[in-house]
Design an enzyme around this catalytic site. Structure first.
Site, mmCIF file in Angstrom:
data_model
loop_
_atom_site.group_PDB
_atom_site.id
_atom_site.type_symbol
_atom_site.label_atom_id
_atom_site.label_comp_id
_atom_site.label_asym_id
_atom_site.label_seq_id
_atom_site.Cartn_x
_atom_site.Cartn_y
_atom_site.Cartn_z
ATOM 1 N N ASP A 9 16.670 -6.733 -15.956
ATOM 2 C CA ASP A 9 16.809 -7.522 -17.182
ATOM 3 C C ASP A 9 16.193 -6.671 -18.290
ATOM 4 O OD1 ASP A 9 17.211 -9.610 -19.011
ATOM 5 O OD2 ASP A 9 15.236 -10.458 -18.586
ATOM 6 N N GLU A 69 22.196 -6.337 -16.909
ATOM 7 C CA GLU A 69 22.821 -7.367 -17.733
ATOM 8 C C GLU A 69 23.707 -6.723 -18.798
ATOM 9 O OE1 GLU A 69 20.857 -11.174 -19.768
ATOM 10 O OE2 GLU A 69 20.147 -9.298 -20.629
ATOM 11 N N ASP A 141 11.459 -12.731 -16.896
ATOM 12 C CA ASP A 141 12.193 -11.459 -16.929
ATOM 13 C C ASP A 141 12.451 -10.945 -15.512
ATOM 14 O OD1 ASP A 141 11.841 -10.858 -20.000
ATOM 15 O OD2 ASP A 141 9.855 -11.355 -19.237
#
EC number: 3.1.21.10
Length: 168
Positions: A9, A69, A141
């Site tokens: 992330d 991501e 996260d």
């Protein structure tokens, strides 16, 4: 045969990571955590810190696959550009480490993990704790990164099943 997947992330101040191993159709949690850059440092310095710290993660876990991501455009263009730079650092280091890089949209990951593409980060975290038999995941996260890794494992399994079905 087992496969190590590192989910990421990305962020320009905090980057989450989650490491899982897939073996015999099961997902095993290896580790998770965050890379925290000094928010007072200039942006280029933070990207250097990110690269160095991510390289250490790559060297420690030696993933075959890194999952990151996909970028999304929110209301703040500056944040999107900074996120793009962080993604670039991660992709570069993953490539140097010999890993294959995959990208997924956040909504797809949330839908794949929880069944709801609009699920909250807390919902994703709760599902992951049960799925991976964890008492806690200390940072959102890190749970977002674990979700990336788990979703990729699901997608790989689905792809393998489809290939077997087509060959029948």
């Amino acid at each position: 045969m087992s496969l190590v997947i590192l989910g990421v992330d990305p962020g320009s101040r905090i980057t989450g990571f989650g490491v899982v191993r897939v073996a015999n159709g099961k997902i095993e949690h290896i580790n998770h955590g965050v890379i925290v850059m000094d928010g007072d440092d200039a942006f280029p310095r933070r990207m250097t810190e990110l690269g160095s710290a991510f390289r250490e993660v790559m060297e420690k876990y030696k993933p075959e696959q890194v999952v990151i991501e996909k970028i999304f455009l929110g209301k703040n263009a500056d944040s999107a550009f900074k996120l793009g730079h962080a993604r670039g650092v991660i992709m570069y280091e993953a490539g140097l480490g010999g890993a294959e890089v995959q990208e997924y949209a956040t909504r797809s990951v949330k839908k794949g993990v929880t069944g709801n593409g609009g699920a909250s980060k807390e919902d994703v975290q709760a599902i992951l704790k049960v799925m991976l038999s964890l008492k806690t995941i200390s940072r959102i996260d890190a749970s977002d990164a674990l979700a990336m890794a788990c979703y990729h494992a699901f997608e790989m399994k689905k792809k393998a099943l489809m290939q077997r079905a087509v060959s029948l």
